[in-house]
Design a protein around this motif. Sequence first.
Motif, PDB file in Angstrom:
ATOM      1  N   UNK A 185       0.805  -1.227   0.000  1.00 57.80           N
ATOM      2  CA  UNK A 185       0.000   0.000   0.000  1.00 57.80           C
ATOM      3  C   UNK A 185       0.830   1.266   0.000  1.00 57.80           C
ATOM      4  N   UNK A 186       2.107   1.181   0.429  1.00 60.60           N
ATOM      5  CA  UNK A 186       2.909   2.405   0.445  1.00 60.60           C
ATOM      6  C   UNK A 186       3.512   2.723  -0.922  1.00 60.60           C
ATOM      7  N   UNK A 187       3.107   1.985  -1.936  1.00 60.61           N
ATOM      8  CA  UNK A 187       3.610   2.246  -3.288  1.00 60.61           C
ATOM      9  C   UNK A 187       2.490   2.180  -4.316  1.00 60.61           C
ATOM     10  N   UNK A 188       1.297   2.481  -3.911  1.00 56.73           N
ATOM     11  CA  UNK A 188       0.203   2.454  -4.880  1.00 56.73           C
ATOM     12  C   UNK A 188      -0.908   3.390  -4.436  1.00 56.73           C
ATOM     13  N   UNK A 189      -1.708   3.799  -5.449  1.00 58.09           N
ATOM     14  CA  UNK A 189      -2.891   4.596  -5.149  1.00 58.09           C
ATOM     15  C   UNK A 189      -4.026   3.656  -4.748  1.00 58.09           C
ATOM     16  N   UNK A 190      -5.134   4.237  -4.382  1.00 55.06           N
ATOM     17  CA  UNK A 190      -6.344   3.431  -4.234  1.00 55.06           C
ATOM     18  C   UNK A 190      -6.813   3.011  -5.626  1.00 55.06           C
ATOM     19  N   UNK A 191      -7.608   1.969  -5.664  1.00 51.49           N
ATOM     20  CA  UNK A 191      -8.228   1.565  -6.930  1.00 51.49           C
ATOM     21  C   UNK A 191      -9.439   2.454  -7.154  1.00 51.49           C
ATOM     22  N   UNK A 192      -9.481   3.076  -8.325  1.00 48.80           N
ATOM     23  CA  UNK A 192     -10.568   4.005  -8.637  1.00 48.80           C
ATOM     24  C   UNK A 192     -11.422   3.421  -9.742  1.00 48.80           C
ATOM     25  N   UNK A 193     -12.739   3.591  -9.650  1.00 44.10           N
ATOM     26  CA  UNK A 193     -13.593   3.099 -10.726  1.00 44.10           C
ATOM     27  C   UNK A 193     -13.447   3.968 -11.971  1.00 44.10           C
TER      28      UNK A 193
END
Lengths: 342, 183
Positions: B49-57
């Motif tokens: 999680x410290x190397x990614x954004x949230x998943x967005x629709x």
Amino acid sequence: MHERLLESLLRIADVRLVACYTNDQFGFASDKRLQVFIPDLHLLSAARRALYTYGTNCEQMLVDVLRALMDLKTAAAPDENVTVFHIGDYLDLWRESLTPGGDADVPGRIKRDHETLAELLEDERLNTHFLLGNHDFELYQLSAYNRWERRFFIPGSAPSVMVLHGDYFDWVEREVPEDIRDVAVYLFGQSHEAGSPVVGKMADLARKYNSEKDYSQQLQLAKPATLGTAQAGDAAVPREYNVQRVNQTVDGGLQFLDIACQECINANREFGTNLKTVIIGHTHHARIAVQEMPDGSPFTLVDTGAWIENCVESSGGPASPNAQITALSANQVRIYQLQPKN
Amino acid sequence: MRCGAIYAGTTPLRPRLGFVCVIAALLVGLAGCGTHQAVSCRVIPVPPADSRSDRMPLPLDADAGAKLSRSLTYGLNRNNEADDVGANANAAAQYRGLLDLLSLPHHPTLQDLSSPAFQKWFPGAVVQQVVDARDTSTPAQEHGPVAANDGAYWWIFYRDRDQLTGVMVTKVNACENLTEAKR
């Protein structure tokens, strides 16, 4: 929060104030936010350390400093914040291994001989923001170091300060400017993140720089870095102390000042930024240097020093092992030199 | 008391280093090492999680676009965000064009990733294999995510057959093909 940090340091070590400077344009007016910068460490495994006449200074004292920072951070009130940075060259992969990028165990091999220090510095509770230096750039493609960067802009919401290792300025002095323009755009242009070719070029430059130097007797300093006359740590801290300027400076006190200032002028003109302060390590010479920008405002170069090699005060006296900590809060930056208590 | 003593003596490191360097050079020569080649990834892992954004629709709405901009500003690192430490302070401007392409009224498809408009952002090949160990089961090929690289980050696109249904931006330096000079 400056005073709380200083109190913590005074409990751990004999502290002297190397330099301080107050400037409204730092962009950190609040005294509830504290930015702390830990400089070059150049850790080696015990086996490799035995091959050199110099090494990381005062490791136990640094462990104590990290514990104090952890306490300060975890005890901070909800509206307070302590942010810790490591300025790069934490692990000296270049001196540890002939193939620093070819063996993923090289960093682990170093850290196994500095377990307490490494665990504290990389503890999630400290949330240290790590930069890659020229001696540990090879960490770039190891998954455990995936979140490390080559530069930061702070505060992120409205940047006024740039934090980078500082080896870039050595490249500027040595290379043809056109050859490293894209590196400059990456480092100083807020609107540009590194593409793989640029990162590859930076890796090449770091290796080239290292390969041209003889590290058998020294890293950066042929003689102890001159700090100017430091002040007792428990004395009142003035608005400005021991700032290097063109008309008054110590030997080496203005290194990279012109280059850093010019790079910021270029970036501000080209990218619409407002960078007026650069914080670096790399030279192992702790100092604060200031010169005027074209608009008359001050440009500040803060060199966070090191925990390796040595320093000496210009007033005379014996050399001391470098052991500096830099702190920024309430628009004032301070550099402290620490020594173990007698 | 001083620690980290100031060393005055010397160790004959250079002759020793010289001997070792000769041996190392021979070994490197035998290995046929020339240009440094980083790993070329045919499979992109989803990082922590410290190397990614949230998943967005997809398509993005204004709120999702703003969240992605913010995440890019902090180098996809929530720890950076917590301390207001920026990695790309003008991400909103830099990525505006791409986020527009992913936003209403557009409904991006898998084929769109090969179009000139998207190739400007993702000039390389789309990676067909993305592994997300958080999944409870391996997705079928028609629904498996794909990834495209913008030169710094891997954009993972979730899909339902040809329709792109979600996006997550990730930092996976180990899967960057660094262009380095010969050693």
